[in-house]
Design an enzyme around this catalytic site. Structure first.
Site, mmCIF file in Angstrom:
data_model
loop_
_atom_site.group_PDB
_atom_site.id
_atom_site.type_symbol
_atom_site.label_atom_id
_atom_site.label_comp_id
_atom_site.label_asym_id
_atom_site.label_seq_id
_atom_site.Cartn_x
_atom_site.Cartn_y
_atom_site.Cartn_z
ATOM 1 C CB SER A 184 8.306 -13.882 3.604
ATOM 2 O OG SER A 184 6.918 -13.678 3.539
ATOM 3 C CG HIS A 213 12.558 -12.306 4.582
ATOM 4 N ND1 HIS A 213 12.903 -13.364 5.376
ATOM 5 C CD2 HIS A 213 11.262 -12.033 4.876
ATOM 6 C CE1 HIS A 213 11.864 -13.743 6.100
ATOM 7 N NE2 HIS A 213 10.840 -12.943 5.813
ATOM 8 C CE LYS A 246 11.555 -11.442 8.929
ATOM 9 N NZ LYS A 246 10.879 -12.409 9.798
HETATM 10 C C1 LIG Z 1 8.214 -9.411 5.090
HETATM 11 C C2 LIG Z 1 8.098 -9.293 6.573
HETATM 12 N N1 LIG Z 1 7.779 -8.108 7.115
HETATM 13 C C3 LIG Z 1 7.673 -7.935 8.443
HETATM 14 C C4 LIG Z 1 7.866 -8.993 9.313
HETATM 15 C C5 LIG Z 1 7.719 -8.762 10.781
HETATM 16 O O1 LIG Z 1 8.977 -8.645 11.388
HETATM 17 P P1 LIG Z 1 9.173 -8.897 12.935
HETATM 18 O O2 LIG Z 1 9.442 -10.357 13.136
HETATM 19 O O3 LIG Z 1 10.345 -8.049 13.307
HETATM 20 O O4 LIG Z 1 7.927 -8.461 13.621
HETATM 21 C C6 LIG Z 1 8.189 -10.251 8.801
HETATM 22 C C7 LIG Z 1 8.392 -11.383 9.724
HETATM 23 O O5 LIG Z 1 7.892 -12.462 9.560
HETATM 24 C C8 LIG Z 1 8.315 -10.410 7.392
HETATM 25 O O6 LIG Z 1 8.627 -11.597 6.868
#
Ligand SMILES: Cc1ncc(COP(=O)(O)O)c(C=O)c1O
Length: 403
Positions: A184, A213, A246
């Site tokens: 990310s 993502h 997302k």
């Molecule tokens: C790689 C990754 N995994 C999990 C999440 C968590 O997702 P959520 O926003 O649905 O809790 C995020 C969100 O920032 C993320 O970037």
């Protein structure tokens, strides 16, 4: 009474002194390509809403219709009385989209990582082997297990093999190999084909990929089906985690895989069993998101990629030609300033003088010297909006002597 909470003031002072306080900007309206932020119209370049679905008229219609037919809340957790037909349809639709046997929805991606990882490697005889740059929600999931922990260097297959060889000597019951699909901060993606090949020869290795993502962004022929589809590994990667928060424009964590896995998750995951199900509107809009990507607007993902490629090429050509920027393979475009103050000043200038909303990400969220602004592309951005953003980055880069 008061003395017992003095640490709140002390800790906040420390956070402020270190320049690490999160100041939340207020969006006065939907998240879209043009947003109203505290009275100012800005071009949004830092949203996860990659396909522009969060304010899509058909998504809103689906949500409104679900409110009419099912109300605004589900009334309970899924396992008691909060399991609506819409939740069942949502999971079936996701499994079909992902070409997997079954799917399972949690309140958020964070809850999926926290709840499922905890159960996959619960004992001291299990191991979790993580990519060094995995997301914080994975790290927090791992923290709730009693498992042994090991890390392999970022996307480094030699390091993965070395760790597996070392760990096997401990004779663990299971080795859970976890990777972000798309990282990310840098926007690069995991070499999942190689990870699969390496893990195949360890019959106690389980692969878990967090494709938060990659969902809606990656996939063969602009399918948006994610990294597992990119490598054609459906049925081979054991656990594919994702989120609707997302590219899919709504909210909700997901796990897809075999029916056996999903039935197990439903019975073991505490963050699912102990937390209410989504409002019906979220379920209905999420189903619509998948219909839009797959059938009703099949060019959405291609549009996103046209914008990613255009913006990234122009940014690199104008002088932001850092290797981290070139290495991104997704909608996350890191623009490196190399200094926390410069990255923050650039973001302030972009916002106040050019009406561009793009936030800085600085040490300790990224390594020292790789302080950046993380741009996130969006399918709904017009050429004019992209050009306005590019012009602003060029002027700010020159003013701050980045090139
Ligand atoms: C790689 C990754 N995994 C999990 C999440 C968590 O997702 P959520 O926003 O649905 O809790 C995020 C969100 O920032 C993320 O970037």
């Amino acid at each position: 009474m008061k003395r017992s909470t003095n640490f709140l003031t002390t800790e906040m002072r420390e956070i402020r002194d270190a320049g690490r306080e999160w100041i939340h900007r207020v969006l006065e309206g939907p998240s879209d390509t043009i947003c109203k932020v505290e009275g100012k119209e800005v071009i949004m370049l830092c949203s996860n809403n990659y396909l522009g679905l969060s304010n899509h008229p058909k998504m809103k219609e689906a949500a409104i219709e679900a409110i009419r037919t099912h109300g605004v809340g589900s009334g309970s957790v899924r396992a008691i009385s909060g399991n609506m037909d819409l939740h069942e349809q949502w999971e079936k639709r996701l499994a079909k989209f992902k070409e997997q046997e079954a799917a399972f929805i949690t309140s958020a991606g964070f809850a999926a990582n926290q709840g499922v990882i905890q159960q996959l490697a619960p004992t001291t005889n299990d191991v979790v082997l993580s990519d060094r740059l995995n997301h914080g929600s994975i790290i927090d999931g791992v923290r709730t297990t009693k498992a042994m922990r090991a890390v392999y260097e970022h996307c480094d297959m030699t390091s993965l093999e070395d760790e597996l060889t070392k760990l096997t000597k401990e004779n663990p019951r299971r080795i859970l190999v976890i990777t972000d699909g798309v990282f990310s901060m840098d926007g690069d993606h995991a070499p999942l084909g190689d990870i699969y090949k390496i893990c195949e020869s360890y019959n106690n290795a389980i692969i878990y990929v967090d494709d938060a993502h990659g969902d809606g962004v990656l996939g063969r022929d602009y399918s948006g089906k994610g990294l597992v589809d990119h490598y054609g590994l459906q049925g081979k990667v054991h656990i594919e985690m994702g989120t609707f928060s997302k590219a899919f424009g709504t909210m909700g964590g997901s796990i897809v895989g075999s029916q056996e896995l999903i039935t197990w998750c439903r019975n073991k995951t505490r963050s699912y069993l102990l937390s209410a199900s989504h409002p019906p509107a979220t379920a209905a809009a999420s189903i619509k998101a998948l219909d839009l990507i797959e059938h009703e607007e099949p060019n959405l993902v291609k549009k996103l990629w046209d914008n990613i490629n255009y913006f990234k090429d122009q940014i690199i050509n104008m002088g932001y030609n850092h290797e981290i920027t070139s290495a991104s393979t997704t909608a996350i475009i890191p623009i490196i300033f190399g200094d926390p103050l410069k990255a923050k000043e650039a973001s302030n200038l972009l916002y106040s003088e050019y009406s561009i909303f793009a936030l800085p990400i600085v040490f300790p969220m990224v390594p020292r010297g790789l302080d950046r602004i993380r741009v996130q592309a969006n399918a709904a951005l017009t050429k004019e909006q992209l050009n306005e953003g590019l012009r602003a980055f060029e002027e700010v880069g020159k003013r701050l002597k980045v090139f």
